[in-house]
Design an enzyme around this catalytic site. Structure first.
Site, mmCIF file in Angstrom:
data_model
loop_
_atom_site.group_PDB
_atom_site.id
_atom_site.type_symbol
_atom_site.label_atom_id
_atom_site.label_comp_id
_atom_site.label_asym_id
_atom_site.label_seq_id
_atom_site.Cartn_x
_atom_site.Cartn_y
_atom_site.Cartn_z
ATOM 1 N N GLU A 195 5.238 -5.691 1.653
ATOM 2 C CA GLU A 195 4.904 -6.267 0.346
ATOM 3 C C GLU A 195 4.234 -5.251 -0.565
ATOM 4 O O GLU A 195 3.064 -5.389 -0.888
ATOM 5 C CB GLU A 195 4.014 -7.498 0.538
ATOM 6 C CG GLU A 195 2.883 -7.277 1.524
ATOM 7 C CD GLU A 195 2.023 -8.517 1.758
ATOM 8 O OE1 GLU A 195 2.594 -9.612 1.895
ATOM 9 O OE2 GLU A 195 0.800 -8.367 1.815
ATOM 10 N N GLY B 30 0.787 -1.222 0.000
ATOM 11 C CA GLY B 30 0.000 0.000 0.000
ATOM 12 C C GLY B 30 0.820 1.274 0.000
ATOM 13 O O GLY B 30 0.289 2.345 0.288
ATOM 14 N N TYR C 110 -12.171 3.350 -9.586
ATOM 15 C CA TYR C 110 -11.795 4.013 -8.331
ATOM 16 C C TYR C 110 -11.905 5.531 -8.404
ATOM 17 O O TYR C 110 -11.401 6.212 -7.497
ATOM 18 C CB TYR C 110 -10.334 3.696 -7.969
ATOM 19 C CG TYR C 110 -9.954 2.247 -7.903
ATOM 20 C CD1 TYR C 110 -10.570 1.382 -6.995
ATOM 21 C CD2 TYR C 110 -8.954 1.739 -8.715
ATOM 22 C CE1 TYR C 110 -10.182 0.052 -6.921
ATOM 23 C CE2 TYR C 110 -8.562 0.412 -8.647
ATOM 24 C CZ TYR C 110 -9.182 -0.423 -7.743
ATOM 25 O OH TYR C 110 -8.794 -1.732 -7.669
ATOM 26 N N TYR D 29 -1.586 -1.958 -11.898
ATOM 27 C CA TYR D 29 -3.018 -2.226 -12.049
ATOM 28 C C TYR D 29 -3.549 -1.648 -13.359
ATOM 29 O O TYR D 29 -4.677 -1.198 -13.435
ATOM 30 C CB TYR D 29 -3.805 -1.690 -10.837
ATOM 31 C CG TYR D 29 -3.256 -2.227 -9.533
ATOM 32 C CD1 TYR D 29 -3.520 -3.541 -9.154
ATOM 33 C CD2 TYR D 29 -2.444 -1.456 -8.706
ATOM 34 C CE1 TYR D 29 -2.991 -4.062 -7.978
ATOM 35 C CE2 TYR D 29 -1.909 -1.968 -7.542
ATOM 36 C CZ TYR D 29 -2.186 -3.268 -7.182
ATOM 37 O OH TYR D 29 -1.659 -3.781 -6.022
ATOM 38 N N CYS E 271 -19.201 1.640 -24.452
ATOM 39 C CA CYS E 271 -20.532 2.206 -24.247
ATOM 40 C C CYS E 271 -20.902 2.162 -22.763
ATOM 41 O O CYS E 271 -21.740 1.362 -22.342
ATOM 42 C CB CYS E 271 -21.547 1.454 -25.095
ATOM 43 S SG CYS E 271 -23.067 2.374 -25.287
ATOM 44 N N GLU E 272 -20.240 2.997 -21.978
ATOM 45 C CA GLU E 272 -20.470 3.120 -20.536
ATOM 46 C C GLU E 272 -20.154 4.567 -20.151
ATOM 47 O O GLU E 272 -19.127 5.103 -20.558
ATOM 48 C CB GLU E 272 -19.505 2.217 -19.735
ATOM 49 C CG GLU E 272 -19.727 0.737 -19.865
ATOM 50 C CD GLU E 272 -20.912 0.222 -19.062
ATOM 51 O OE1 GLU E 272 -21.400 0.931 -18.155
ATOM 52 O OE2 GLU E 272 -21.342 -0.906 -19.358
HETATM 53 C C1 PLP Z 1 -2.740 -5.716 -3.303
HETATM 54 C C2 PLP Z 1 -1.983 -6.184 -2.151
HETATM 55 C C3 PLP Z 1 -0.718 -5.642 -1.855
HETATM 56 C C4 PLP Z 1 -0.105 -4.523 -2.645
HETATM 57 O O1 PLP Z 1 -0.808 -3.329 -2.589
HETATM 58 P P1 PLP Z 1 -0.154 -2.047 -3.280
HETATM 59 O O2 PLP Z 1 -1.108 -0.951 -3.041
HETATM 60 O O3 PLP Z 1 -0.031 -2.352 -4.733
HETATM 61 O O4 PLP Z 1 1.163 -1.835 -2.651
HETATM 62 C C5 PLP Z 1 -0.013 -6.180 -0.805
HETATM 63 N N1 PLP Z 1 -0.525 -7.178 -0.051
HETATM 64 C C6 PLP Z 1 -1.742 -7.709 -0.288
HETATM 65 C C7 PLP Z 1 -2.223 -8.808 0.562
HETATM 66 C C8 PLP Z 1 -2.511 -7.231 -1.338
HETATM 67 O O5 PLP Z 1 -3.700 -7.764 -1.569
#
Ligand code: PLP
Length: 415
Positions: free
Chosen positions: A268, A233, A318, A372, A343-344
């Site tokens: 991660e 994240g 989003y 993404y 068409c949206e």
């Molecule tokens: C999607 C996800 C991430 C990565 O999120 P980012 O915003 O791309 O960094 C990490 N861990 C889990 C479990 C996820 O589902």
């Protein structure tokens, strides 16, 4: 931080060479994703610099293209996977250590992943429900297991990317100790895991700190763990005027909030590694004035382009902002709505944004499309998925061919 390997903190859309991108559009057609593997490497280096003593795993769902997987693997990161397909692709790309974080895993996913484990894959499974643990045990899995905890706090730029507090994700915080203790008899229990959602930014560090602190408390309570995984994240600035994330500040806040634990810290991130390493190129095919607009004499226009929500879903899904740049010409500005061919009503990349007056044939670049982007592409409206080119040093090559209309109907039976 070693400036050379880690590069600048952010690559803005304006930093890309318009001439180079135009050449690529001419060579491979549009819509076209362009991914710069050198930039992926810089992002990886910056993260590793900030988290030298942590286990950094790439959440591959942000971009699972083979070339990207290999670049991140070569940088020394592990893989964090959300499905059997991702596990298979990460292993095929040569990752040694693969973490599989199963969210309501379909039976077929568990079967495929555990086949790979039996064949010798170095795997850690993260379970987010007692049910999942039972299903792993029923299938004879006795390898490394971590438990995904619902920390009850979430960060995120949009409610759909805030996962931390939602009951879908993880086991309730208070039940985690008992679940972990019970699992030790049958598995090699190695860690606890949480992921709050996507969008950790400078001013949202408080939510991140809260999550990490809770994970630190839990780690001290249960003891005997190899790692505490506090998720991904890590945000990127989608707006041109937003400052980039300072990974050192995130790392400091993380270590401070975690406190003393006898376990390795794991993070991660997905988006952070690839977002600014990619742009989407699209060509204007239709320009029309908007009735009744324009108090200052400039008539707003709608610019129809050949990419749409089926190419890059984030704006439609989003309300995500992506920078858009006209690579063809500098012209007087006016409010422009950039719309796709689907068409949206949601099929818009921006509405009434001030930018150079577009003309048919202009090439537009959409920034921060590396995360993404292709991953969420679909064939809705029978629209073939785009091609992707990767750049590495001075070399450019096609990484994914453009899907054909015949390809869209490939799976139809009895045609
Ligand atoms: C999607 C996800 C991430 C990565 O999120 P980012 O915003 O791309 O960094 C990490 N861990 C889990 C479990 C996820 O589902």
């Amino acid at each position: 931080m070693s400036e050379t390997a880690a590069g600048p903190a952010i690559r803005r859309l304006d930093d890309w060479s318009a001439a180079d991108l135009a050449d690529l559009a001419d060579e491979y057609g549009t819509p076209l994703y362009v991914t710069d593997l050198d930039r992926v490497r810089e992002n990886a280096a910056r993260l590793l610099d900030a988290f030298p003593d942590a286990d950094v795993r790439y959440a591959v769902k942000a971009h699972t293209g083979r070339a990207v997987l290999e670049a991140v693997r070569d940088a020394g990161l592990g893989a964090e996977c959300a499905s059997a397909g991702e596990v298979v692709r990460a292993l095929d790309a040569g990752y040694d250590a693969v973490q599989y974080t199963a969210v309501n895993p379909p039976a077929a996913d568990l079967d495929v992943v555990l086949d790979r484990w039996r064949a010798g894959a170095d795997l850690t499974v993260v379970a987010g429900a007692r049910d999942t643990i039972d299903r792993l045990r029923d299938r004879g899995y006795d390898g490394r297991l971590a438990v995904r905890v619902n920390p009850g706090v979430g960060a995120g730029h949009h409610e759909k990317v805030t996962t931390g507090g939602h009951a879908k994700f993880g086991v309730p915080y208070d039940r985690a100790p008992e679940l972990l203790a019970g699992a030790r008899a049958d598995f090699d229990v190695v860690g606890i895991h949480a992921h709050a959602g996507s969008g950790i930014s400078g001013d949202q560090l408080d939510a991140h700190r809260e999550l990490v602190a809770r994970m630190g408390d839990l780690a001290r309570e249960v003891g005997d763990l190899a790692f505490v995984d506090v998720g991904g994240g890590f945000g990127v600035p989608y707006h041109e005027d937003e400052p980039p994330l300072d990974p050192d500040a995130v790392a400091d806040a993380t270590r401070e909030a975690l406190g003393d634990v006898d376990a390795e810290l794991a993070v991660e991130p997905g988006r952070y590694l690839v977002a600014d390493a990619g742009v989407l190129l699209t060509r204007v095919n239709t320009v029309k004035p908007v009735d009744g607009g324009g108090t200052d004499g400039t008539v707003p226009v709608v610019a129809g382009v050949d990419a749409g929500m089926t190419t890059l879903l984030r704006p439609a899904m989003y309300d995500a902002y992506h920078a858009i740049r006209n690579l063809t010409a500098e012209r007087p500005e006016r409010p422009v709505t950039v719309a796709g061919p689907v068409c949206e009503t949601a099929d818009l990349f921006c509405e009434g944004r001030t930018m150079p007056t577009p003309r048919r044939g202009d090439l537009l670049a959409i920034g921060n499309a590396g995360a993404y982007g292709y991953e969420m592409a679909s064939t809705y409206n029978s629209r073939p998925r785009p091609a992707e080119a990767v750049r590495e040093g001075d070399e450019v090559r096609l990484a994914r061919e453009r899907e054909t209309i015949a390809g869209v109907t490939d799976l139809e039976v009895g045609r």
